[in-house]
Design an enzyme around this catalytic site. Structure first.
Site, mmCIF file in Angstrom:
data_model
loop_
_atom_site.group_PDB
_atom_site.id
_atom_site.type_symbol
_atom_site.label_atom_id
_atom_site.label_comp_id
_atom_site.label_asym_id
_atom_site.label_seq_id
_atom_site.Cartn_x
_atom_site.Cartn_y
_atom_site.Cartn_z
ATOM 1 N N HIS A 1 0.867 -1.174 0.000
ATOM 2 C CA HIS A 1 0.000 0.000 0.000
ATOM 3 C C HIS A 1 0.913 1.236 0.000
ATOM 4 O O HIS A 1 1.939 1.262 0.687
ATOM 5 C CB HIS A 1 -0.920 0.018 1.229
ATOM 6 C CG HIS A 1 -2.109 -0.895 1.085
ATOM 7 N ND1 HIS A 1 -2.757 -1.447 2.165
ATOM 8 C CD2 HIS A 1 -2.771 -1.340 -0.023
ATOM 9 C CE1 HIS A 1 -3.778 -2.195 1.737
ATOM 10 N NE2 HIS A 1 -3.793 -2.147 0.411
ATOM 11 N N ASP B 1 1.168 4.163 1.254
ATOM 12 C CA ASP B 1 1.672 4.910 2.417
ATOM 13 C C ASP B 1 2.793 4.161 3.130
ATOM 14 O O ASP B 1 3.352 4.665 4.107
ATOM 15 C CB ASP B 1 0.534 5.258 3.387
ATOM 16 C CG ASP B 1 -0.269 4.053 3.842
ATOM 17 O OD1 ASP B 1 -0.408 3.091 3.049
ATOM 18 O OD2 ASP B 1 -0.777 4.056 4.975
#
Lengths: 301, 301
Positions: A62, A64
C-alpha cells in the site's frame, strides 16, 4: 536499540505528518522499516546517514508504506552510492522498480538485491552474529508482514576478581565467556557460573503495521522488549476495523498484554483524529506500558 | 494567468527544496505541470484545491518529475474524488500506475484517463473554447516534452458610445464583438474597427524542462508571454550540459532572446549551488527580463 519514528500516520503525507517509516538502530545496523512518500526528506531531517542504510524492510505494497522507496533508490544513485542495498518486500516490488528504472533509462551503480517475500509463515530473512530478523505474518487486506528484530544472546560477563581468585589462566577467559566450565592452574574444574554473570537480556523489537486484531500474532512476538502495533482507530470507530483490516488502540493493547511485551508503541493513526492522547488512554485501560509514536520521536530500549 | 512554483530544483527532494512541479491557473483551469515526490504536500501548503485539478502534464519519466504522481492519484481516491482526471505523459506511465494499483489491490473511484505521448512533433493535446495546450518536443536523455499553454484570442471590445452614435441596434452587438461589420438602423455598413477595440493580447506560457540547449525549440515558443526554461548549471559547469542534456542559465537566456519572449523564468537548479542569484546575473548578460523560480513563488502575467 534506538528507534526513530520518521512517520506514523495512516494514508498520505500532509504538511505536518508523514506516512509510515522508521529507523531501527540495533547492534551497529541501521534498518529502515517501511518507506512512505517523503521518507528521504525525513531521513535528512533526522540526520540519518544514507550510506549506513543497507537493509530496507517493506511491510506491504500500500502506497503509504512504500511510495518513497523509488525516490530513495534514485537518490542513492545520484549520491554515487557503492554499498549494496538489500530490500525485503512482498513479491511485485522488484518488477515495479525495474519498470521504473527502464522507463527512466536508469540503473543503480550499487548492487540492489531484492528478497521477495511470499511466505505466510514466519521466516528468518536476515541473520548475522548478533542480530536476526524474522517476518511476522499480519492480517491485512493484501499480503503483509511485520518484522521481528532480535538480538542474539551476548557472551557471559567475566567476574575478573572471581576468576583470578579461582586461579584460572587468562587463556581460558574466552571459553568462560562462552559459558564453558574450565580447569584452573591446579587442574581443578571450575563451574562457569561461579566466575561469570549472565549477559544482558537480548532486546527485541516487533513492528506490526498494518493489521487487523488477530490473536495468531501473539505467539510470534512473545515477550519482545518493544512492540509497535498499529492503532488506526479509536474505539468509537471499531466497526471500521472490519472492512479496512486495521486495529483500534484497545485491540493493540490486548495483543501487547497477551504477548507480555515490555512497551507498546502505538502508531498508524488515522488522520481524522486531532487528539492522539485518546489512543493512549484507551489502550491503557487494557495494558499499562503504552507510548504514542510521533514523527521525529526517538525511543531507546 | 497565475503560475505557482511548487518545486524548481533538480534531483531529489531535500528539507527545504522540492523537485519540479508547478500549477498554472489559466482561464479557470488549474493545470498541474510535473509532479515530483512531495507534490501533494506542496499543493496543500500552497492551498491548491485538489478537486480543481483535472489535467496533469508530465514532461518525462525521470523521477524528479513524476515520483509524486502515484501518491496524488491515491490521495484523490482516499478523498473520494469523483471528478475525472486526465494525465498527459510519455507512454509507459499508464503501465506503471496500473501495476502499482494491481499490487495494492487498489483502484480509482474516479475516471483516470491517460493520454500517452509518443510524437516527436508538437501536437495539440488539449483544447476548449478559451485555451489550447500543445507539446513542445525537448532534447533530453529520454523522451521529453515541454508544454505550451495558449489562450485563444478573446472577443473584440465594444466601444459602447461609438456604437450608439453609429446608430447600431443592440441585436448586432455580439456580431460586432465577433469582428463582423454590420448595417446600422439606416441601412449603412459600419466598419467593425470604428466601433470596437482589439481584445487583450492572448497570453501564453511555455514550460521547457528538462532540455539541452537546442535552437529547434525557438520556433515552437515564439513570442510567449512567459517561458520557463531549465537552467541546471552555471557557465562554469557548461561541459556538464553535454552528457546530462541540461542547460546553463546563459543558454536558456539565448533561447528566450531568439524566441523574443516576454519574461524568462529560470528553474531546475542543480542542488550544488548555494547562491542562485548568479543564474540571474549570467542570464541577464544575454536577455534582460529574467526571473528566478523559487518554491512557493507566484508569478502573475
Amino acid at each position: 536499540m534506538k528507534l526513530t519514528i520518521l512517520g506514523c500516520h495512516s494514508a498520505t503525507p500532509r504538511i505536518n505528518t508523514n506516512p509510515t517509516s522508521q529507523v531501527l538502530e540495533i547492534n551497529n545496523h541501521i534498518f529502515l522499516i517501511d518507506c512512505g512518500e517523503g521518507t528521504q526528506v525525513e531521513l535528512r531531517r533526522n540526520k540519518v546517514k544514507f550510506n549506513r542504510i543497507k537493509h530496507i524492510f517493506i511491510s506491504h505494497l500500500h502506497g503509504d508504506h512504500y511510495f518513497g522507496l523509488i525516490g530513495l533508490i534514485s537518490t542513492f544513485r545520484l549520491l554515487t552510492r557503492e554499498t549494496e542495498l538489500h530490500i525485503y518486500a512482498p513479491k511485485g516490488l522488484k518488477e515495479l522498480v525495474t519498470l521504473q528504472m527502464k522507463l527512466a533509462n536508469s540503473w543503480t551503480n550499487y548492487q540492489l538485491i531484492f528478497h521477495e517475500l511470499t511466505s505466510h509463515e514466519p521466516e528468518l530473512i536476515f541473520e548475522d552474529e548478533k542480530v536476526a530478523v524474522y517476518t511476522i505474518p499480519l492480517d491485512h487486506r493484501i499480503y503483509t508482514n511485520g518484522f521481528l528484530f532480535k538480538e542474539k544472546p551476548g557472551l557471559r560477563k567475566l567476574d575478573m576478581n572471581a576468576a583470578i581468585e579461582a586461579d584460572i589462566d587468562m587463556a581460558y577467559f574466552n571459553k568462560l565467556k562462552q559459558g564453558f566450565d574450565v580447569e584452573n592452574n591446579k587442574g581443578k574444574l571450575v563451574k562457569n557460573e561461579t566466575v561469570t554473570k549472565d549477559p544482558p537480556e537480548p532486546r527485541s523489537y516487533a513492528f506490526c503495521s498494518d493489521t487487523a486484531y488477530n490473536e495468531k500474532l501473539v505467539n510470534n512476538i512473545l515477550g519482545v522488549t518493544a512492540l509497535y502495533h498499529e492503532a488506526t482507530f479509536l474505539e468509537k470507530h471499531e466497526k471500521l476495523t472490519i472492512p479496512t483490516k486495521h486495529s483500534t488502540a484497545k485491540q493493540a493493547a490486548s495483543i501487547a498484554k497477551q504477548a507480555n511485551v515490555g512497551t507498546l508503541i502505538l502508531g498508524h493513526f488515522s488522520t481524522r483524529y486531532d487528539n492522539l492522547d485518546l489512543f493512549k488512554e484507551e489502550a491503557q485501560t487494557v495494558f499499562k506500558h503504552v507510548e504514542l509514536a510521533k514523527d521525529g520521536k526517538v525511543f531507546s530500549f
